[in-house]
Design a protein around this motif. Sequence first.
Motif, PDB file in Angstrom:
ATOM      1  N   ASP A  79       0.868  -1.176   0.000  1.00 51.82           N
ATOM      2  CA  ASP A  79       0.000   0.000   0.000  1.00 51.82           C
ATOM      3  C   ASP A  79       0.902   1.221   0.000  1.00 51.82           C
ATOM      4  O   ASP A  79       1.430   1.632   1.042  1.00 51.82           O
ATOM      5  CB  ASP A  79      -0.897   0.000   1.235  1.00 51.82           C
ATOM      6  N   ALA A  80       1.118   1.783  -1.191  1.00 55.75           N
ATOM      7  CA  ALA A  80       2.061   2.906  -1.325  1.00 55.75           C
ATOM      8  C   ALA A  80       1.558   4.144  -0.590  1.00 55.75           C
ATOM      9  O   ALA A  80       2.351   4.913  -0.035  1.00 55.75           O
ATOM     10  CB  ALA A  80       2.282   3.216  -2.807  1.00 55.75           C
ATOM     11  N   ALA A  81       0.243   4.353  -0.564  1.00 58.33           N
ATOM     12  CA  ALA A  81      -0.306   5.535   0.105  1.00 58.33           C
ATOM     13  C   ALA A  81      -0.081   5.471   1.611  1.00 58.33           C
ATOM     14  O   ALA A  81       0.288   6.472   2.238  1.00 58.33           O
ATOM     15  CB  ALA A  81      -1.792   5.673  -0.215  1.00 58.33           C
ATOM     16  N   GLU A  82      -0.300   4.295   2.187  1.00 56.27           N
ATOM     17  CA  GLU A  82      -0.137   4.128   3.630  1.00 56.27           C
ATOM     18  C   GLU A  82       1.273   3.709   4.016  1.00 56.27           C
ATOM     19  O   GLU A  82       1.613   3.653   5.204  1.00 56.27           O
ATOM     20  CB  GLU A  82      -1.142   3.088   4.146  1.00 56.27           C
ATOM     21  N   ARG A  83       2.093   3.360   3.017  1.00 56.73           N
ATOM     22  CA  ARG A  83       3.460   2.865   3.239  1.00 56.73           C
ATOM     23  C   ARG A  83       3.462   1.653   4.161  1.00 56.73           C
ATOM     24  O   ARG A  83       4.136   1.618   5.195  1.00 56.73           O
ATOM     25  CB  ARG A  83       4.374   3.961   3.787  1.00 56.73           C
ATOM     26  N   ASP A 261       5.986   5.555  -9.985  1.00 56.82           N
ATOM     27  CA  ASP A 261       4.784   5.945  -9.252  1.00 56.82           C
ATOM     28  C   ASP A 261       5.082   6.602  -7.917  1.00 56.82           C
ATOM     29  O   ASP A 261       4.286   7.403  -7.423  1.00 56.82           O
ATOM     30  CB  ASP A 261       3.899   4.724  -8.979  1.00 56.82           C
ATOM     31  N   ASP A 262       6.211   6.248  -7.302  1.00 53.46           N
ATOM     32  CA  ASP A 262       6.437   6.627  -5.906  1.00 53.46           C
ATOM     33  C   ASP A 262       7.927   6.630  -5.621  1.00 53.46           C
ATOM     34  O   ASP A 262       8.587   5.593  -5.754  1.00 53.46           O
ATOM     35  CB  ASP A 262       5.728   5.624  -4.996  1.00 53.46           C
TER      36      ASP A 262
END
Length: 390
Positions: A79-83, A261-262
Amino acid sequence: MRENVNVVVVGGGYAGVMAANRLTQRDNVTVTLVNPRPNFVHRIRLHQFVGGTGDAVVGYGEVLADRVRLVVDTATRIDAAERTVSLANGSMVGYDYLIYAVGSGSAVPSVPGASEYAHNMASLEEAQRLRAVLDATPTTDVVTVVGAGATGIEVAAELAAEGRTVTLVCGRVLHPYLHPRIRRTFAKRLAKLGVTVIDGPGAKVTAVSRDAVLLGDGRELASTVTIWTAGFSVPDLAARSGLTTDAAGRLLTDETLTSIDDDRIVAAGDSAAPSDMPLRMSCQSANPLGAHAADTVLARIAGGQPTTIAIGFFGQCVSLGHGAATVQIASKNDVAKGFAVGGLLGAKIKSSSFPGLIEHLAHEARKPGSYTWKFRDDTRRQRLQALAAR
């Protein structure tokens, strides 16, 4: 006091271990390595394990820095948003930076019957199952190896040297990577070992049954044990996590190995696709890619600008039975040349690579930041520009 930074490395192969060890250069970095197995798989020795002539398992205590926390589990989602990284046991691991080093495995064959009746050997578990089957099979029964890349050639030669009857089905050409002149050398060595090489038009496998392999030209080859080594695939973790991948499923990155993306996610090893022009899947590129991925993360932690990759090849070293190997020499951008190193020197180079790769990892564990690589491809930028101009 400097703030602590948590880095999670997903995948404990050559690239992942190298990256994890190298990250311990900074005392404010906490490193967690997530891997499905409690031991390191020395993958370039799997053909020896299958042949019963060597082991391919090394304890992580031998190659992993003491400061790296090993979590034995499988990553199921990033989960890239929540790391966070979700694990198969239901727990999650948080990160500030993540290194994606999930490696590669056996390609899923589309040939009818191959999934049911052929045996893969790209992972330790596959190799263990195959070893058990071979142990229960008389040495006089025919073993057919499908796929004549380095893995196929090595396992065919290893089994033939053990006295087994082996057929190697190439598709069209024996190891396409090789220079034609060197390919003839390989063919002679395989013939000397007693391996029957099937190549040319019509040599593509169209079906596999319990006791036979069917070719495109209609030939049916008897096969008590069929080993499938045709191609590799990468885990779909990146795609399942909504990250951008190339057509093969490798994480798409820029030239610093940072995900497009990140910038908190960096890739290394077989599962990385820098600029959609990935390096050949190999242990030869895994160590420098792992080191470079760690350097990219460390540069970002320090507020600096990561450098772009400059990783080249020397060729490919292929085992050809007990105490024999040939090194196909290549340009730094991995194009095979018309000469090779064989004989005693070739065998010595190959045999030294087995402990050599482990020693590189162990040394980096003891002295993080010490690993360097000699072969650098100075043509990569020009080749990328040429591709972009098309």
